[in-house]
Write a protein that holds these residues in place. Structure first.
Motif, PDB file in Angstrom:
ATOM      1  N   ALA A  93       0.826  -1.211   0.000  1.00 33.61           N
ATOM      2  CA  ALA A  93       0.000   0.000   0.000  1.00 33.61           C
ATOM      3  C   ALA A  93       0.858   1.257   0.000  1.00 33.61           C
ATOM      4  O   ALA A  93       1.826   1.372   0.739  1.00 33.61           O
ATOM      5  CB  ALA A  93      -0.918  -0.005   1.210  1.00 33.61           C
ATOM      6  N   LYS A  94       0.460   2.213  -0.841  1.00 31.85           N
ATOM      7  CA  LYS A  94       1.126   3.507  -0.896  1.00 31.85           C
ATOM      8  C   LYS A  94       0.695   4.389   0.261  1.00 31.85           C
ATOM      9  O   LYS A  94       1.510   5.067   0.877  1.00 31.85           O
ATOM     10  CB  LYS A  94       0.763   4.209  -2.212  1.00 31.85           C
ATOM     11  N   TYR A  95      -0.596   4.380   0.546  1.00 24.04           N
ATOM     12  CA  TYR A  95      -1.153   5.236   1.586  1.00 24.04           C
ATOM     13  C   TYR A  95      -1.899   4.365   2.596  1.00 24.04           C
ATOM     14  O   TYR A  95      -2.628   3.457   2.215  1.00 24.04           O
ATOM     15  CB  TYR A  95      -2.093   6.290   0.988  1.00 24.04           C
ATOM     16  N   LYS A  96      -1.697   4.686   3.871  1.00 21.57           N
ATOM     17  CA  LYS A  96      -2.289   3.886   4.941  1.00 21.57           C
ATOM     18  C   LYS A  96      -2.953   4.779   5.975  1.00 21.57           C
ATOM     19  O   LYS A  96      -2.555   5.928   6.155  1.00 21.57           O
ATOM     20  CB  LYS A  96      -1.211   3.048   5.642  1.00 21.57           C
ATOM     21  N   ILE A  97      -3.952   4.211   6.636  1.00 22.52           N
ATOM     22  CA  ILE A  97      -4.621   4.876   7.754  1.00 22.52           C
ATOM     23  C   ILE A  97      -4.656   3.894   8.911  1.00 22.52           C
ATOM     24  O   ILE A  97      -4.957   2.723   8.726  1.00 22.52           O
ATOM     25  CB  ILE A  97      -6.059   5.303   7.380  1.00 22.52           C
ATOM     26  N   TRP A  98      -4.320   4.372  10.108  1.00 24.46           N
ATOM     27  CA  TRP A  98      -4.414   3.555  11.312  1.00 24.46           C
ATOM     28  C   TRP A  98      -5.566   4.094  12.146  1.00 24.46           C
ATOM     29  O   TRP A  98      -5.670   5.314  12.342  1.00 24.46           O
ATOM     30  CB  TRP A  98      -3.123   3.622  12.112  1.00 24.46           C
ATOM     31  N   VAL A  99      -6.428   3.211  12.624  1.00 27.86           N
ATOM     32  CA  VAL A  99      -7.560   3.637  13.443  1.00 27.86           C
ATOM     33  C   VAL A  99      -7.301   3.288  14.899  1.00 27.86           C
ATOM     34  O   VAL A  99      -6.605   2.328  15.215  1.00 27.86           O
ATOM     35  CB  VAL A  99      -8.895   3.006  12.973  1.00 27.86           C
ATOM     36  N   LYS A 100      -7.883   4.097  15.757  1.00 28.26           N
ATOM     37  CA  LYS A 100      -7.784   3.838  17.196  1.00 28.26           C
ATOM     38  C   LYS A 100      -8.562   2.568  17.527  1.00 28.26           C
ATOM     39  O   LYS A 100      -9.512   2.207  16.825  1.00 28.26           O
ATOM     40  CB  LYS A 100      -8.345   5.017  17.988  1.00 28.26           C
ATOM     41  N   SER A 101      -8.179   1.917  18.606  1.00 26.54           N
ATOM     42  CA  SER A 101      -8.845   0.666  18.985  1.00 26.54           C
ATOM     43  C   SER A 101     -10.324   0.886  19.293  1.00 26.54           C
ATOM     44  O   SER A 101     -11.142  -0.009  19.096  1.00 26.54           O
ATOM     45  CB  SER A 101      -8.135   0.021  20.175  1.00 26.54           C
ATOM     46  N   SER A 102     -10.677   2.082  19.736  1.00 25.02           N
ATOM     47  CA  SER A 102     -12.085   2.373  20.030  1.00 25.02           C
ATOM     48  C   SER A 102     -12.936   2.472  18.760  1.00 25.02           C
ATOM     49  O   SER A 102     -14.152   2.315  18.803  1.00 25.02           O
ATOM     50  CB  SER A 102     -12.200   3.674  20.830  1.00 25.02           C
ATOM     51  N   SER A 103     -12.311   2.703  17.604  1.00 20.72           N
ATOM     52  CA  SER A 103     -13.048   2.844  16.351  1.00 20.72           C
ATOM     53  C   SER A 103     -12.943   1.621  15.437  1.00 20.72           C
ATOM     54  O   SER A 103     -13.554   1.602  14.372  1.00 20.72           O
ATOM     55  CB  SER A 103     -12.533   4.059  15.583  1.00 20.72           C
ATOM     56  N   GLU A 104     -12.178   0.629  15.848  1.00 17.84           N
ATOM     57  CA  GLU A 104     -12.018  -0.557  15.011  1.00 17.84           C
ATOM     58  C   GLU A 104     -13.346  -1.250  14.748  1.00 17.84           C
ATOM     59  O   GLU A 104     -13.672  -1.580  13.609  1.00 17.84           O
ATOM     60  CB  GLU A 104     -11.063  -1.559  15.665  1.00 17.84           C
ATOM     61  N   MET A 105     -14.124  -1.481  15.791  1.00 14.36           N
ATOM     62  CA  MET A 105     -15.387  -2.201  15.639  1.00 14.36           C
ATOM     63  C   MET A 105     -16.372  -1.416  14.777  1.00 14.36           C
ATOM     64  O   MET A 105     -17.103  -2.002  13.985  1.00 14.36           O
ATOM     65  CB  MET A 105     -16.009  -2.515  17.001  1.00 14.36           C
ATOM     66  N   SER A 106     -16.366  -0.117  14.905  1.00 16.42           N
ATOM     67  CA  SER A 106     -17.243   0.698  14.077  1.00 16.42           C
ATOM     68  C   SER A 106     -16.903   0.514  12.598  1.00 16.42           C
ATOM     69  O   SER A 106     -17.795   0.351  11.763  1.00 16.42           O
ATOM     70  CB  SER A 106     -17.115   2.170  14.473  1.00 16.42           C
ATOM     71  N   PHE A 107     -15.617   0.511  12.278  1.00 18.67           N
ATOM     72  CA  PHE A 107     -15.196   0.304  10.890  1.00 18.67           C
ATOM     73  C   PHE A 107     -15.547  -1.108  10.424  1.00 18.67           C
ATOM     74  O   PHE A 107     -16.005  -1.307   9.298  1.00 18.67           O
ATOM     75  CB  PHE A 107     -13.694   0.556  10.748  1.00 18.67           C
TER      76      PHE A 107
END
Length: 180
Positions: A93-107
């Motif tokens: 991947a060229k571009y990446k996004i990391w999500v907080k653990s509190s938002s993982e389930m929402s995604f």
């Protein structure tokens, strides 16, 4: 299974380049074994040439699928990437996004990523760019399209959408009958 036509290859590679850029070449020209893309029933598969040659002895009606499904062509000849290819394209991947653990389930339930759930983002990510979404422990969760550039993400309020959801690993449970 048949090779992709010139038009199908162009559409497919344009979509894939949105996420991994020029690293498409790495997928095909591997050092360990030769791989190729094949299409069957509007689905594009990534398969080893050696295994594909073995599969030619199986009749078309008896062959369900072969290799890893990268996605499918819609009836309007647009290509839709599926989550089944996530493990293959994530390292490139060229571009990446990391999500907080509190938002993982929402995604993982199919929701977009809000600014409040964004942990970090690759520098200089443009707006409307394909990104791979990771957890904070670098596990690929899915992919999406950025709603804002990296600079804009710093300025927006916490309830603004920064990444549009496209696919996630939760689809294995929600839509398993449509993935194969």
């Amino acid at each position: 299974m048949r090779p992709l036509t010139e038009d199908e290859t162009k559409i497919f590679f344009e979509k894939l380049a949105k996420y991994i850029g020029r690293n498409i070449k790495v997928l095909i020209d591997r050092k360990d074994e030769e791989y190729c893309f094949r299409i069957q029933k509007d689905r594009v598969y990534y398969v080893s040439v050696r295994i594909m040659n073995w599969a030619q002895t199986v009749s078309r009606g008896n062959l369900a699928c072969l290799g890893v499904c990268f996605g499918k062509f819609t009836k309007t000849q647009k290509f839709r990437l599926q989550v089944t290819c996530l493990d293959i394209i994530a390292p490139y991947a060229k571009y990446k996004i990391w999500v907080k653990s509190s938002s993982e389930m929402s995604f993982l339930y199919g929701n977009h990523i809000l600014k409040a759930g964004l942990a970090k983002i690759t520098e200089n990510t443009p707006e409307h760019q394909g990104v791979i979404v990771f957890s904070m422990s670098d596990i690929p969760l899915g992919f999406g399209t950025t709603a804002r550039s990296t600079l804009d993400c710093r300025k927006v309020d916490p309830t603004a959408i920064v990444c549009y959801h496209q696919a996630d690993i939760g689809e294995y449970l929600r839509d398993e009958e449509h993935l194969v």
